[in-house]
Design an enzyme around this catalytic site. Sequence first.
Site, PDB file in Angstrom:
ATOM      1  CG  ASP A  69       0.406  -2.664   6.025  1.00 45.24           C
ATOM      2  OD1 ASP A  69      -0.541  -2.871   6.808  1.00 45.24           O
ATOM      3  OD2 ASP A  69       0.302  -1.962   5.008  1.00 45.24           O
ATOM      4  CD  GLN A  86      -7.024  -4.627   3.890  1.00 45.64           C
ATOM      5  OE1 GLN A  86      -7.946  -5.403   4.126  1.00 45.64           O
ATOM      6  NE2 GLN A  86      -7.236  -3.351   3.627  1.00 45.64           N
ATOM      7  CG  HIS A 118      -1.907   0.983   1.389  1.00 44.42           C
ATOM      8  ND1 HIS A 118      -1.662   2.270   1.806  1.00 44.42           N
ATOM      9  CD2 HIS A 118      -3.235   0.909   1.159  1.00 44.42           C
ATOM     10  CE1 HIS A 118      -2.798   2.942   1.823  1.00 44.42           C
ATOM     11  NE2 HIS A 118      -3.772   2.148   1.429  1.00 44.42           N
ATOM     12  CB  CYS A 124      -3.651   3.320  -1.610  1.00 45.70           C
ATOM     13  SG  CYS A 124      -4.816   4.623  -1.257  1.00 45.70           S
ATOM     14  CE  LYS A 128      -7.547  -0.416   6.122  1.00 43.94           C
ATOM     15  NZ  LYS A 128      -8.053   0.079   4.864  1.00 43.94           N
TER      16      LYS A 128
HETATM   17  N1  PMP Z   1      -1.880  -0.851   4.379  1.00 41.55           N
HETATM   18  C1  PMP Z   1      -2.855  -1.558   3.800  1.00 41.55           C
HETATM   19  C2  PMP Z   1      -2.542  -2.923   3.268  1.00 41.55           C
HETATM   20  C3  PMP Z   1      -4.148  -1.019   3.721  1.00 41.55           C
HETATM   21  O1  PMP Z   1      -5.128  -1.729   3.155  1.00 41.55           O
HETATM   22  C4  PMP Z   1      -4.393   0.270   4.262  1.00 41.55           C
HETATM   23  C5  PMP Z   1      -5.768   0.905   4.170  1.00 41.55           C
HETATM   24  N2  PMP Z   1      -6.363   0.803   2.915  1.00 41.55           N
HETATM   25  C6  PMP Z   1      -3.348   0.949   4.853  1.00 41.55           C
HETATM   26  C7  PMP Z   1      -2.100   0.359   4.900  1.00 41.55           C
HETATM   27  C8  PMP Z   1      -3.532   2.305   5.460  1.00 41.55           C
HETATM   28  O2  PMP Z   1      -4.363   2.212   6.559  1.00 41.55           O
HETATM   29  P1  PMP Z   1      -4.893   3.535   7.290  1.00 41.55           P
HETATM   30  O3  PMP Z   1      -5.510   4.387   6.207  1.00 41.55           O
HETATM   31  O4  PMP Z   1      -5.903   3.023   8.254  1.00 41.55           O
HETATM   32  O5  PMP Z   1      -3.740   4.186   7.936  1.00 41.55           O
END
Ligand code: PMP
Length: 411
Positions: free
Chosen positions: A204, A207, A127, A369, A230
Amino acid sequence: MTQSGSYDVNAIRREFPILKKSINGYPLVYLDSAASAQKPLSVIEAQREYEAHFHSNIHRGVHTLATQATEAFESVRTKIADHINAAQREEIIFTSGTTDGINLVAGTWGRANLNEEDTIVLSRLEHHSNIVPWQILATEKRFKIEVIELNEDGSLDESSLNEKLALNPKMVAISHVSNTLGTVNDVKRITALAHSVGATVIVDGSQAVPHKTIDVTDIDCDFYVASGHKMYGPSGIGFLYGKHSLLEQMPPWRGGGEMIASVSFEEPTTFNIPPYKFEAGTPHLSGVVGLGAAIDWLNSVGLEKIAAHEKSLIEYASGELMKIDGMKLIGTAPAKASVISFLVEGIHPSDIGTLLDGLGIAVRTGHHCTEPIMTKLGIPGTVRASFAAYSTKAEVDALVAGVNRAVKLLR
Ligand code: PMP
């Protein structure tokens, strides 16, 4: 909507007020939980209860409310530590979410440890929030960023992984589960390989936390980050797990109240111990309480049961979607969590998203993203349906019927 074994999805749905909503005249079909999961009443109520009866600032007061608020807050730190099997509660730092946690690690551990001669390794799955903080730091500190490439099915290319680890990187930053392709990475094995070449590992987990039991001691990663929203909890709150020995060595990040031991104009200011050293300012207190309630909710249903339910939906949805003419699933790795990305030949993904919205079906379209994945695949984006504890077979049928309608109308 079915009930399978002891998993009563209808009973679960009743706990989520928003799922009763209609959108554009149709019952809401919420297939966007990977972007943000909906909240059960217990989470909403826990936050309300805190705001109505327990709110005060934490740590600093001697009065009763301050003590109650501090206890509510700190008990969630312990709950998270237990939930992910951290060795000690002081290894949990509250953040505003995954993005914040990665920026913290880049801004402290990264700034202190990465220099011009160094290399760090990311994967193409990441991401943007696990790419850009490292890129920003790299422009300042001039270290190199190397990228582990993907196989056709969206799994990590093993030879690329080995090639990058042979560069003796100082850091490996990797997602547990891809938000775009659903690929589940074997982070325990990757951590062991990374450690064998001396790299520090950040995972990270944003998910992964809603779908899997996380055991950071077993994974042995150095850092693990996740977001409350999440995992059926509030937005604006998350956590960073860090091994205590590393947290102790890391310089502070943001300066402010709570993160200090003493502040002086005459002597050097000194800093608090972890985790407080990294928690400057008043945090999202009701968010922490809500996150604690979300963990209770996950445990009351059972992550294994949720995962089994989602797996059966993913298998069913993949099979049904593949019956559609021109359907291409993007991301078919053998180890896959609750996300299906797809494209339909001749139709732009955002047109499908808009048509589905007209039918009350919420999916996400675009690059999610993860632009580097799209660049590699040479596609503008995908349609992404993502599933959660409350998703049903009937919702999959609605999705498939909606996509069939898009094919008829738009192709
Ligand atoms: N990493 C991953 C794999 C994600 O799916 C997301 C959210 N789409 C993020 C990071 C960022 O998370 P947050 O916007 O809650 O900081």
